[in-house]
Design a protein around this motif. Structure first.
Motif, PDB file in Angstrom:
ATOM      1  N   ILE A  12       0.843  -1.203   0.000  1.00 14.57           N
ATOM      2  CA  ILE A  12       0.000   0.000   0.000  1.00 14.57           C
ATOM      3  C   ILE A  12       0.878   1.253   0.000  1.00 14.57           C
ATOM      4  CG2 ILE A  12      -1.631   1.351   1.383  1.00 14.57           C
ATOM      5  CD1 ILE A  12      -2.853  -1.322   2.298  1.00 14.57           C
ATOM      6  N   TYR A  13       1.950   1.224   0.787  1.00 11.05           N
ATOM      7  CA  TYR A  13       2.891   2.355   0.801  1.00 11.05           C
ATOM      8  C   TYR A  13       3.491   2.573  -0.587  1.00 11.05           C
ATOM      9  CZ  TYR A  13       7.468   4.544   1.090  1.00 11.05           C
ATOM     10  OH  TYR A  13       8.572   5.330   0.828  1.00 11.05           O
ATOM     11  N   ILE A  14       3.917   1.481  -1.238  1.00  7.46           N
ATOM     12  CA  ILE A  14       4.511   1.588  -2.575  1.00  7.46           C
ATOM     13  C   ILE A  14       3.506   2.154  -3.567  1.00  7.46           C
ATOM     14  CG2 ILE A  14       5.381   0.227  -4.528  1.00  7.46           C
ATOM     15  CD1 ILE A  14       6.690  -1.638  -2.420  1.00  7.46           C
ATOM     16  N   GLU A  15       2.276   1.648  -3.533  1.00  5.54           N
ATOM     17  CA  GLU A  15       1.238   2.115  -4.456  1.00  5.54           C
ATOM     18  C   GLU A  15       0.928   3.596  -4.255  1.00  5.54           C
ATOM     19  OE1 GLU A  15      -0.392   0.553  -7.029  1.00  5.54           O
ATOM     20  OE2 GLU A  15       1.181  -0.927  -6.731  1.00  5.54           O
ATOM     21  N   SER A  16       1.025   4.057  -3.018  1.00  5.05           N
ATOM     22  CA  SER A  16       0.725   5.458  -2.712  1.00  5.05           C
ATOM     23  C   SER A  16       1.841   6.402  -3.142  1.00  5.05           C
ATOM     24  CB  SER A  16       0.483   5.630  -1.205  1.00  5.05           C
ATOM     25  OG  SER A  16      -0.594   4.824  -0.774  1.00  5.05           O
ATOM     26  N   ASN A  17       2.987   5.822  -3.532  1.00  7.40           N
ATOM     27  CA  ASN A  17       4.148   6.657  -3.855  1.00  7.40           C
ATOM     28  C   ASN A  17       4.733   6.369  -5.230  1.00  7.40           C
ATOM     29  OD1 ASN A  17       5.007   8.294  -1.248  1.00  7.40           O
ATOM     30  ND2 ASN A  17       4.300   6.285  -0.563  1.00  7.40           N
ATOM     31  N   LEU A  18       3.921   5.867  -6.146  1.00 14.34           N
ATOM     32  CA  LEU A  18       4.420   5.570  -7.492  1.00 14.34           C
ATOM     33  C   LEU A  18       4.918   6.821  -8.200  1.00 14.34           C
ATOM     34  CD1 LEU A  18       1.815   2.954  -8.804  1.00 14.34           C
ATOM     35  CD2 LEU A  18       4.137   2.521  -7.988  1.00 14.34           C
ATOM     36  N   THR A  19       4.370   7.978  -7.864  1.00 13.60           N
ATOM     37  CA  THR A  19       4.803   9.228  -8.502  1.00 13.60           C
ATOM     38  C   THR A  19       5.775  10.005  -7.617  1.00 13.60           C
ATOM     39  OG1 THR A  19       2.874  10.421  -7.639  1.00 13.60           O
ATOM     40  CG2 THR A  19       2.674   9.425  -9.826  1.00 13.60           C
ATOM     41  N   ARG A  20       6.225   9.384  -6.541  1.00 13.48           N
ATOM     42  CA  ARG A  20       7.206  10.008  -5.649  1.00 13.48           C
ATOM     43  C   ARG A  20       8.354   9.030  -5.399  1.00 13.48           C
ATOM     44  NH1 ARG A  20       2.183  11.797  -3.612  1.00 13.48           N
ATOM     45  NH2 ARG A  20       1.975   9.970  -2.291  1.00 13.48           N
ATOM     46  N   ASP A  21       9.332   9.467  -4.635  1.00  9.64           N
ATOM     47  CA  ASP A  21      10.425   8.569  -4.273  1.00  9.64           C
ATOM     48  C   ASP A  21       9.890   7.461  -3.370  1.00  9.64           C
ATOM     49  OD1 ASP A  21      12.307   9.988  -5.693  1.00  9.64           O
ATOM     50  OD2 ASP A  21      12.940  11.201  -3.981  1.00  9.64           O
ATOM     51  N   ILE A  22      10.277   6.241  -3.677  1.00 12.41           N
ATOM     52  CA  ILE A  22       9.894   5.096  -2.849  1.00 12.41           C
ATOM     53  C   ILE A  22      11.112   4.657  -2.054  1.00 12.41           C
ATOM     54  CG2 ILE A  22       9.152   2.683  -2.877  1.00 12.41           C
ATOM     55  CD1 ILE A  22       7.534   3.334  -5.398  1.00 12.41           C
ATOM     56  N   SER A  23      10.990   4.704  -0.758  1.00 13.62           N
ATOM     57  CA  SER A  23      12.094   4.323   0.127  1.00 13.62           C
ATOM     58  C   SER A  23      11.980   2.841   0.473  1.00 13.62           C
ATOM     59  CB  SER A  23      12.060   5.164   1.411  1.00 13.62           C
ATOM     60  OG  SER A  23      12.920   4.628   2.392  1.00 13.62           O
ATOM     61  N   TYR A  24      12.976   2.069   0.061  1.00 13.51           N
ATOM     62  CA  TYR A  24      12.994   0.656   0.428  1.00 13.51           C
ATOM     63  C   TYR A  24      13.076   0.515   1.948  1.00 13.51           C
ATOM     64  CZ  TYR A  24      13.803  -0.845  -4.438  1.00 13.51           C
ATOM     65  OH  TYR A  24      13.690  -1.099  -5.780  1.00 13.51           O
ATOM     66  N   ASP A  25      13.796   1.440   2.575  1.00 16.71           N
ATOM     67  CA  ASP A  25      13.930   1.390   4.034  1.00 16.71           C
ATOM     68  C   ASP A  25      12.573   1.570   4.706  1.00 16.71           C
ATOM     69  OD1 ASP A  25      16.653   1.069   3.745  1.00 16.71           O
ATOM     70  OD2 ASP A  25      17.121   3.177   4.083  1.00 16.71           O
ATOM     71  N   GLU A  26      11.776   2.503   4.191  1.00 18.80           N
ATOM     72  CA  GLU A  26      10.461   2.750   4.776  1.00 18.80           C
ATOM     73  C   GLU A  26       9.534   1.561   4.539  1.00 18.80           C
ATOM     74  OE1 GLU A  26       7.438   4.532   6.879  1.00 18.80           O
ATOM     75  OE2 GLU A  26       9.566   5.085   6.751  1.00 18.80           O
ATOM     76  N   ALA A  27       9.584   0.998   3.336  1.00 15.75           N
ATOM     77  CA  ALA A  27       8.757  -0.176   3.041  1.00 15.75           C
ATOM     78  C   ALA A  27       9.127  -1.337   3.966  1.00 15.75           C
ATOM     79  CB  ALA A  27       8.935  -0.588   1.585  1.00 15.75           C
ATOM     80  N   ALA A  28      10.432  -1.518   4.189  1.00 21.72           N
ATOM     81  CA  ALA A  28      10.891  -2.593   5.070  1.00 21.72           C
ATOM     82  C   ALA A  28      10.458  -2.341   6.512  1.00 21.72           C
ATOM     83  CB  ALA A  28      12.407  -2.714   4.990  1.00 21.72           C
ATOM     84  N   LYS A  29      10.504  -1.076   6.923  1.00 20.52           N
ATOM     85  CA  LYS A  29      10.072  -0.722   8.283  1.00 20.52           C
ATOM     86  C   LYS A  29       8.608  -1.077   8.485  1.00 20.52           C
ATOM     87  CE  LYS A  29       9.841   3.241  11.447  1.00 20.52           C
ATOM     88  NZ  LYS A  29      10.092   4.697  11.573  1.00 20.52           N
ATOM     89  N   ILE A  30       7.778  -0.799   7.471  1.00 17.38           N
ATOM     90  CA  ILE A  30       6.360  -1.134   7.543  1.00 17.38           C
ATOM     91  C   ILE A  30       6.174  -2.650   7.629  1.00 17.38           C
ATOM     92  CG2 ILE A  30       4.186  -1.076   6.255  1.00 17.38           C
ATOM     93  CD1 ILE A  30       5.162   1.629   5.098  1.00 17.38           C
ATOM     94  N   ALA A  31       7.029  -3.382   6.900  1.00 15.69           N
ATOM     95  CA  ALA A  31       6.958  -4.852   6.906  1.00 15.69           C
ATOM     96  C   ALA A  31       7.639  -5.460   8.130  1.00 15.69           C
ATOM     97  CB  ALA A  31       7.590  -5.403   5.636  1.00 15.69           C
ATOM     98  N   CYS A  32       8.210  -4.609   8.995  1.00 17.91           N
ATOM     99  CA  CYS A  32       8.849  -5.046  10.249  1.00 17.91           C
ATOM    100  C   CYS A  32      10.038  -5.974  10.015  1.00 17.91           C
ATOM    101  CB  CYS A  32       7.839  -5.713  11.179  1.00 17.91           C
ATOM    102  SG  CYS A  32       6.502  -4.613  11.697  1.00 17.91           S
ATOM    103  N   CYS A  33      10.903  -5.617   9.071  1.00 19.33           N
ATOM    104  CA  CYS A  33      12.125  -6.382   8.853  1.00 19.33           C
ATOM    105  C   CYS A  33      13.174  -5.459   8.249  1.00 19.33           C
ATOM    106  CB  CYS A  33      11.874  -7.582   7.930  1.00 19.33           C
ATOM    107  SG  CYS A  33      11.246  -7.157   6.297  1.00 19.33           S
ATOM    108  N   SER A  34      14.377  -5.962   8.094  1.00 14.55           N
ATOM    109  CA  SER A  34      15.442  -5.163   7.500  1.00 14.55           C
ATOM    110  C   SER A  34      15.186  -4.962   6.013  1.00 14.55           C
ATOM    111  CB  SER A  34      16.797  -5.851   7.701  1.00 14.55           C
ATOM    112  OG  SER A  34      16.882  -7.006   6.883  1.00 14.55           O
ATOM    113  N   THR A  35      15.827  -3.953   5.445  1.00 15.87           N
ATOM    114  CA  THR A  35      15.658  -3.664   4.024  1.00 15.87           C
ATOM    115  C   THR A  35      16.073  -4.851   3.169  1.00 15.87           C
ATOM    116  OG1 THR A  35      16.072  -1.321   4.442  1.00 15.87           O
ATOM    117  CG2 THR A  35      16.287  -2.065   2.178  1.00 15.87           C
ATOM    118  N   TYR A  36      17.202  -5.452   3.525  1.00 10.63           N
ATOM    119  CA  TYR A  36      17.690  -6.594   2.752  1.00 10.63           C
ATOM    120  C   TYR A  36      16.705  -7.750   2.784  1.00 10.63           C
ATOM    121  CZ  TYR A  36      20.360 -10.725   1.483  1.00 10.63           C
ATOM    122  OH  TYR A  36      20.764 -11.904   0.908  1.00 10.63           O
ATOM    123  N   TYR A  37      16.214  -8.109   3.976  1.00 11.99           N
ATOM    124  CA  TYR A  37      15.316  -9.252   4.081  1.00 11.99           C
ATOM    125  C   TYR A  37      13.943  -8.949   3.490  1.00 11.99           C
ATOM    126  CZ  TYR A  37      18.626 -12.069   6.636  1.00 11.99           C
ATOM    127  OH  TYR A  37      19.724 -12.822   6.962  1.00 11.99           O
TER     128      TYR A  37
END
Length: 289
Positions: A12-37
């Protein structure tokens, strides 16, 4: 099943930001894991790297805008994060097979990739063979190659590394190091931080490290061990997907984010199939006793 909900929140975060910068770190934080995992799990469950998913979604949205609006092609490219006509054209063609200009012509065949929604598919027609074992730390010695946080690149790096090892004498030297009653070799993906991600081809041993090799200690952990017969590459990918979508949600465990281990037979015929094991470290879910 909580982690699937968290993964969907990240989408949902990614979809809300298709026209903006998408932070992998923020997406990972929402998913409760590290960016790599987060990238690693996404790749296995979705079947494509996160970067490719985002590219497809942006180019799907861009195609709709090209057909329903009078915006300039370059303005649409800028809207979806491409700063030059060349980069936008390249990304658009990689998804649709035609240029953005051609996409405006009525009747042009385009591709639409809808947003991903993660859910549990329960079929019950094929069992998952596994066992759970708690093991002390394991010291391995062998060769390694640096990986990146970008899973798309890692999926290219690891097969090349294996092919290089299979065509060298180093693999035989590594196999002779084992001092355990194991006729197998480990493939280990180990993440410490963004600057220290490695894939090891190694064996468990207490022997000294020969010149030109490296050692690594796999921490003590509880492992869910899956057994499989098949083509090595496809088998590992299938096991991880089934672990994340079929086994983990109902198990009472969480993914421990420790090194992942592939256990391969030592084969002299160069074949790339057979019996393998995949070891994935787990821990009890929060709140479980």
């Amino acid at each position: 099943m909580e982690w699937l909900k968290q993964l969907n929140q990240a989408i949902i975060y990614i979809e809300s930001n298709l026209t903006r910068d998408i932070s992998y770190d923020e997406a990972a934080k929402i998913a409760c894991c590290s960016t790599y995992y987060f990238q690693r799990m996404f790749s296995y469950v979705a079947g494509i790297p996160l970067s490719e998913y985002i590219r497809r979604r942006r180019m799907t949205a861009a195609a709709f805008e090209l057909q329903r609006s009078d915006m300039k092609v370059m303005d649409i490219g800028l809207k979806y994060g491409y700063k030059s006509p060349t980069s936008f054209n390249r990304a658009f063609q990689s998804v649709h097979g035609v240029s953005p200009t051609v996409a405006r012509v009525q009747g042009t065949l385009l591709k639409a990739y809808p947003p991903i929604s993660f859910s549990i598919l329960v079929t019950g027609d094929e069992n998952v063979s596994y066992r759970i074992e708690t093991k002390e730390s394991i010291r391995i010695v062998g060769a390694r190659i640096a990986l990146q946080e970008d899973m798309e690149q890692n999926q290219k790096i690891v097969p090349v590394f294996w092919n290089k090892m299979l065509g060298s004498t180093l693999l035989s030297e590594i196999c002779r190091l084992t001092d355990r009653d194991l006729n197998c070799i480990f493939g280990v993906t180990a993440y410490t931080n963004p600057q220290n991600i490695y894939y090891y081809i190694a064996v468990p041993t207490n022997k000294p490290v020969p010149k030109g090799m490296v050692e690594f200690e796999i921490p003590a952990a509880t492992w869910v061990i899956f057994e499989c017969n098949g083509h090595f590459k496809e088998s590992v990918q299938t096991i991880f997907k089934r672990f994340l979508t079929e086994w983990l949600p109902f198990s009472g465990y969480e993914y421990a984010e420790l090194p992942d281990i592939e256990v391969y037979p030592v084969k002299d015929d160069g074949s790339k199939g057979g019996y393998i094991e995949v070891w994935i470290a787990v821990k009890k879910e929060r709140g479980e006793k």
